[in-house]
Design an enzyme around this catalytic site. Structure first.
Site, mmCIF file in Angstrom:
data_model
loop_
_atom_site.group_PDB
_atom_site.id
_atom_site.type_symbol
_atom_site.label_atom_id
_atom_site.label_comp_id
_atom_site.label_asym_id
_atom_site.label_seq_id
_atom_site.Cartn_x
_atom_site.Cartn_y
_atom_site.Cartn_z
ATOM 1 N N ASN A 152 0.800 -1.220 0.000
ATOM 2 C CA ASN A 152 0.000 0.000 0.000
ATOM 3 C C ASN A 152 0.835 1.274 0.000
ATOM 4 O OD1 ASN A 152 0.450 -1.229 2.709
ATOM 5 N ND2 ASN A 152 -0.290 0.748 3.429
ATOM 6 N N GLY A 201 -14.171 -2.065 -0.603
ATOM 7 C CA GLY A 201 -14.895 -1.332 -1.624
ATOM 8 C C GLY A 201 -14.390 0.062 -1.909
ATOM 9 N N THR A 238 -26.932 -7.955 10.194
ATOM 10 C CA THR A 238 -27.795 -7.609 9.061
ATOM 11 C C THR A 238 -26.955 -7.128 7.882
ATOM 12 O OG1 THR A 238 -29.579 -6.992 10.564
ATOM 13 C CG2 THR A 238 -29.698 -6.125 8.317
ATOM 14 N N CYS A 326 4.663 9.845 11.052
ATOM 15 C CA CYS A 326 4.683 11.027 11.922
ATOM 16 C C CYS A 326 3.339 11.746 11.926
ATOM 17 C CB CYS A 326 5.793 11.987 11.494
ATOM 18 S SG CYS A 326 5.629 12.603 9.805
#
Length: 393
Positions: A152, A201, A238, A326
């Site tokens: 990432n 998503g 749910t 930081c």
């Protein structure tokens, strides 16, 4: 200040208008609970099934192997903790890497406090997991390998097919955090020998608060959230019908336009890297130059503090992020940059920019010109830069 230039798509993305449009009826018109038996609720159940099928097809999986969650962090926690519990009769050893997302690293650290042993693999200077070290780390007690599909921070894409094959040959469950990769690169769970995969998503122009965990049929894994019988009794609660519908639509759009979108992103990415390296001295690119996410640019500017750079960019209307932690109150630089061998003083000057479908060449040129100006200003105030320039003459 003029228009905002958003270059932090690895953090989150703008929800596509088509996604919002697809979701809206399930807030107001078809708001029934998908777990009910009456026809009104069946509308919601059908929408969930369609989204599940769409997502399964996107990765070459079966519908009943897709489980909806609240996002990537939950999916990572579920995969790792539940697999550890399910296979503890076989062993207590897990293998991961030093550059994983904290959703994986902190979960592994929690398991270490509860009787499990974890090996954190080194990576090379580009952030690539060393396959020979992976093979050496495997023990009879190894029950899980969890390696991210793409990093990432620095964008490096890992050799997932090879890792999956190694895990398969040793009868070890293989999980990959594909939060950054899903929607950016093609993924086939069978071709890559992936047993479990996490995705979210909001990384691909879908809504926040929705993700999925792919669990290959036959993998032993227990419920993570207990309560009702939703998600085939494995994840109670749910169903988030609007979120699931939006996720399904976002996946449809991402796949339909992937080749065109990522081709444009790669072109702008490489243009940006080339200009910065040519025009700003004492700069380095982090991550693999070839096997990296199409939209990821991660740079380190020597003699510059990354947080100051971010703040000054923000004042110019440019949204980016730093590899440094930081900004969250820590003085420590990114664990990823340290793992690839950067010294603290260089790692502190990191900047991550992640492009999106709306990013233009004009945005990139303005951003580069702005960075040049800011870096020059910050270096003029740096005693380290002044000392270096004096001694290098």
């Amino acid at each position: 200040m003029g228009k905002m230039i958003y270059l932090d798509n690895a953090a989150t993305t703008k929800t596509a208008p088509e996604v919002v449009e697809a979701m809206l009826p399930y807030f107001t018109e078809f708001y029934g609970n998908a777990s009910t038996v009456y026809e009104f609720g069946a509308k919601s159940k059908e929408a969930v099934s369609q989204a599940r099928e769409r997502i399964a097809n996107a990765i070459g999986a079966k519908d009943n192997e897709i489980y909806f969650t609240a996002g990537g962090s939950e999916s990572d926690n579920w995969a790792i903790k539940a697999a550890a519990e399910a296979y503890k009769g076989k062993g207590n050893h897990i293998i991961t890497s030093k550059i994983e997302h904290h959703a994986v690293l902190h979960t592994c650290q929690w398991l270490e406090q509860n009787g499990f042993e974890v090996t954190y693999l080194d990576v090379d200077e580009n952030g690539v997991v060393k396959l020979e070290e992976l093979k050496k780390a495997i023990r009879p007690a190894t029950i899980l390998i969890t390696i991210m599909f793409a990093n990432n921070e620095i964008g490096t894409i890992e050799p997932i097919a090879e890792i999956g094959q190694i895990a398969k040959e040793h009868g070890i469950v293989f999980h990959t955090d594909a939060v950054q990769a899903f929607g950016q690169v093609p993924i086939d769970v069978d071709a890559y020998n992936i047993d479990m995969m996490s995705a979210s998503g909001h990384k691909l122009n879908g809504p926040k608060g929705i993700g999925f965990l792919y669990i290959r049929k036959g993998v032993k894994i227990r419920s993570f959230v207990h309560g009702g019988a939703q998600e085939r009794k494995r994840r109670a609660g749910t169903e988030n019908v609007p979120g699931i519908v939006g996720f399904g639509k976002a996946v449809e759009l991402a796949l339909a336009h992937m080749e065109e979108r990522t081709g444009k992103e790669k072109e702008l990415r490489d243009y940006m890297i080339s200009r910065v390296l040519k025009e700003i001295p004492f700069t380095r690119v982090n991550g693999d130059r070839k096997n990296r996410l199409p939209n990821n640019v991660n740079l380190c500017f020597q003699f510059v503090e990354g947080e100051s750079l971010l703040i000054m960019l923000d004042m110019k209307g440019i949204c980016a992020s730093s590899g440094s932690a930081c900004t969250s109150g820590s003085l420590d630089p990114s664990h990823v940059l340290l793992a690839i061998g950067l010294p603290h003083e260089i790692a502190h000057g990191s900047l991550r920019m992640t492009l999106g479908a709306e990013t233009t060449k004009e945005d990139i040129d303005f951003t580069i010109d702005t960075i040049k100006e800011i870096v020059s200003q910050l270096r003029e105030m740096s005693p380290l830069y002044e000392d270096y320039m004096k001694t290098s003459k």
